[in-house]
Design an enzyme around this catalytic site. Structure first.
Site, PDB file in Angstrom:
ATOM      1  N   ASP A  18     -12.373  68.856 -29.831  1.00 57.58           N
ATOM      2  CA  ASP A  18     -13.254  67.744 -30.221  1.00 57.58           C
ATOM      3  C   ASP A  18     -12.453  66.587 -30.806  1.00 57.58           C
ATOM      4  O   ASP A  18     -11.407  66.792 -31.418  1.00 57.58           O
ATOM      5  CB  ASP A  18     -14.280  68.268 -31.250  1.00 57.58           C
ATOM      6  N   ARG A  22     -13.278  59.614 -30.899  1.00 59.90           N
ATOM      7  CA  ARG A  22     -12.816  58.985 -32.146  1.00 59.90           C
ATOM      8  C   ARG A  22     -11.347  58.593 -32.065  1.00 59.90           C
ATOM      9  O   ARG A  22     -10.931  57.569 -32.605  1.00 59.90           O
ATOM     10  CB  ARG A  22     -13.059  59.931 -33.335  1.00 59.90           C
ATOM     11  N   HIS A  35     -10.248  60.961 -23.570  1.00 59.07           N
ATOM     12  CA  HIS A  35     -10.396  62.198 -22.786  1.00 59.07           C
ATOM     13  C   HIS A  35      -9.114  62.458 -21.982  1.00 59.07           C
ATOM     14  O   HIS A  35      -8.652  63.594 -21.886  1.00 59.07           O
ATOM     15  CB  HIS A  35     -11.604  62.102 -21.848  1.00 59.07           C
ATOM     16  N   LEU A 129      -1.445  84.775 -18.732  1.00 59.20           N
ATOM     17  CA  LEU A 129      -2.486  84.248 -19.621  1.00 59.20           C
ATOM     18  C   LEU A 129      -3.768  84.104 -18.822  1.00 59.20           C
ATOM     19  O   LEU A 129      -3.741  83.624 -17.688  1.00 59.20           O
ATOM     20  CB  LEU A 129      -2.080  82.873 -20.158  1.00 59.20           C
TER      21      LEU A 129
HETATM   22  C1  IPE Z   1     -18.572  70.250 -28.466  1.00 58.38           C
HETATM   23  O1  IPE Z   1     -18.262  68.937 -28.854  1.00 58.38           O
HETATM   24  C2  IPE Z   1     -18.384  70.415 -27.001  1.00 58.38           C
HETATM   25  C3  IPE Z   1     -17.006  70.293 -26.502  1.00 58.38           C
HETATM   26  C4  IPE Z   1     -15.934  70.146 -27.229  1.00 58.38           C
HETATM   27  C5  IPE Z   1     -16.865  70.406 -25.087  1.00 58.38           C
HETATM   28  P1  IPE Z   1     -19.405  67.841 -29.041  1.00 58.38           P
HETATM   29  O2  IPE Z   1     -18.711  66.615 -29.521  1.00 58.38           O
HETATM   30  O3  IPE Z   1     -20.204  67.716 -27.819  1.00 58.38           O
HETATM   31  O4  IPE Z   1     -20.301  68.496 -30.177  1.00 58.38           O
HETATM   32  P2  IPE Z   1     -21.325  67.849 -31.209  1.00 58.38           P
HETATM   33  O5  IPE Z   1     -22.268  67.003 -30.421  1.00 58.38           O
HETATM   34  O6  IPE Z   1     -20.508  67.007 -32.150  1.00 58.38           O
HETATM   35  O7  IPE Z   1     -21.938  69.006 -31.894  1.00 58.38           O
HETATM   36  C1  IPE Z   2     -14.522  66.161 -27.098  1.00 58.34           C
HETATM   37  O1  IPE Z   2     -14.419  64.878 -27.599  1.00 58.34           O
HETATM   38  C2  IPE Z   2     -14.673  66.173 -25.596  1.00 58.34           C
HETATM   39  C3  IPE Z   2     -16.018  66.537 -25.134  1.00 58.34           C
HETATM   40  C4  IPE Z   2     -17.014  66.891 -25.898  1.00 58.34           C
HETATM   41  C5  IPE Z   2     -16.248  66.501 -23.709  1.00 58.34           C
HETATM   42  P1  IPE Z   2     -15.684  63.973 -27.917  1.00 58.34           P
HETATM   43  O2  IPE Z   2     -15.972  63.139 -26.710  1.00 58.34           O
HETATM   44  O3  IPE Z   2     -16.808  64.774 -28.413  1.00 58.34           O
HETATM   45  O4  IPE Z   2     -15.102  63.055 -29.061  1.00 58.34           O
HETATM   46  P2  IPE Z   2     -15.853  62.544 -30.377  1.00 58.34           P
HETATM   47  O5  IPE Z   2     -16.456  63.747 -31.029  1.00 58.34           O
HETATM   48  O6  IPE Z   2     -16.885  61.573 -29.929  1.00 58.34           O
HETATM   49  O7  IPE Z   2     -14.756  61.920 -31.178  1.00 58.34           O
HETATM   50 MG    MG Z   3     -17.403  65.372 -30.245  1.00 57.41          MG
END
Ligand code: IPE
Ligand code: IPE
Ligand code: MG
Length: 236
Positions: A18, A22, A35, A129
């Site tokens: 995650d 940001r 990403h 793995l």
């Molecule tokens: C969880 O992250 C899903 C993945 C990392 C793929 P999100 O960014 O979607 O989760 P929430 O919305 O903050 O709970």
């Molecule tokens: C995790 O990063 C990737 C996915 C959930 C696909 P986010 O896209 O959720 O990044 P934040 O949480 O908005 O920073």
């Molecule tokens: Mg996120």
């Protein structure tokens, strides 16, 4: 490398990757760049897992709830997945990685779903793995699907057990995660492996996923080695 007092290496590490958005926002960049940068952390982490002797690595790459994001972001993420698969598969295969996909892959369309299936078949014999990619994955959907399978098979109530139920989940044959890491400072499960993480050790770090380095992975493993796992029993 294991030192003289041989740290306990988790057999299965699961990661909620995650913070890509940001990471990009902090630099005034589009989320798609975050990403893309995140895929470099994926590569580093797979290498580190192999190096450390972790046998199973599950990466939460796209949740069943992520379909609610704007269509442009979903397209970016799907495109990146396709790109990643085409560019990294040879190397993964050469490094002895077996790819397993969990989640509703059909939602990505027949072409990508077929590519994922081919990648699984091609790497099925690898033993270094097991890389489990959670794609369009939801823990509740996994559990509901298992219940459907039990009902469809006409299973009698007496034949149901925890082991039987686990065998009906998408993770059949994969041991439960020992360590669950979530990056970016959020401290929640977000519908990841609900059944399977019943006794996982939880590790949260403020590091945003694109900044997640080998040293951060090693740090999480070191913290895991210090944990006392009791599983409800009394310590020695
Ligand atoms: C969880 O992250 C899903 C993945 C990392 C793929 P999100 O960014 O979607 O989760 P929430 O919305 O903050 O709970
Ligand atoms: C995790 O990063 C990737 C996915 C959930 C696909 P986010 O896209 O959720 O990044 P934040 O949480 O908005 O920073
Ligand atoms: Mg996120």
């Amino acid at each position: 490398m294991a030192d003289s007092c041989s740290p306990v290496i988790p057999r299965h590490v699961a990661i909620i990757m995650d913070g890509n958005g940001r990471w990009a926002a902090a630099r005034g960049l589009p989320r798609a760049i975050g990403h893309r940068e995140g895929t470099k952390a994926v590569r580093r982490t797979i290498e580190a897992a192999i190096e450390q002797g972790v046998q199973y690595l599950t990466l939460f790459a796209f949740s069943s709830e992520n379909w609610q994001r704007p269509p442009e972001e979903v397209t970016d993420l799907t495109g990146l997945l396709r790109y990643y698969l085409r560019n990294e598969l040879n190397e993964l295969h050469e490094n002895g990685v077996r790819l397993v996909v969990i989640g509703e892959r059909d939602r990505f369309g027949p072409n990508l779903a077929a590519e994922l299936a081919q990648a699984e078949v091609r790497t099925a014999g690898n033993t270094k793995l097991t890389l489990v990619m959670a794609l369009s994955y939801g823990g509740r959907a996994d559990i509901v699907e298992a219940a459907r399978r039990a009902l469809a098979a006409g299973l009698s109530p007496d034949a149901m057990s925890e082991a039987k139920f686990a065998s009906l989940l998408s993770t059949d044959g994969i041991p439960d995660p020992d360590l669950l890491i979530r990056t970016s400072g959020e401290e929640r499960i977000s519908n990841f492996l609900l059944w399977q993480t019943a006794y996982a050790e939880l590790y949260f770090t403020d590091v945003l996923w694109p900044d997640f380095e080998t040293a951060d992975f090693t740090k999480a493993l070191a913290e895991f080695a210090r944990r006392e796992r009791r599983f409800g029993a009394r310590p020695e």
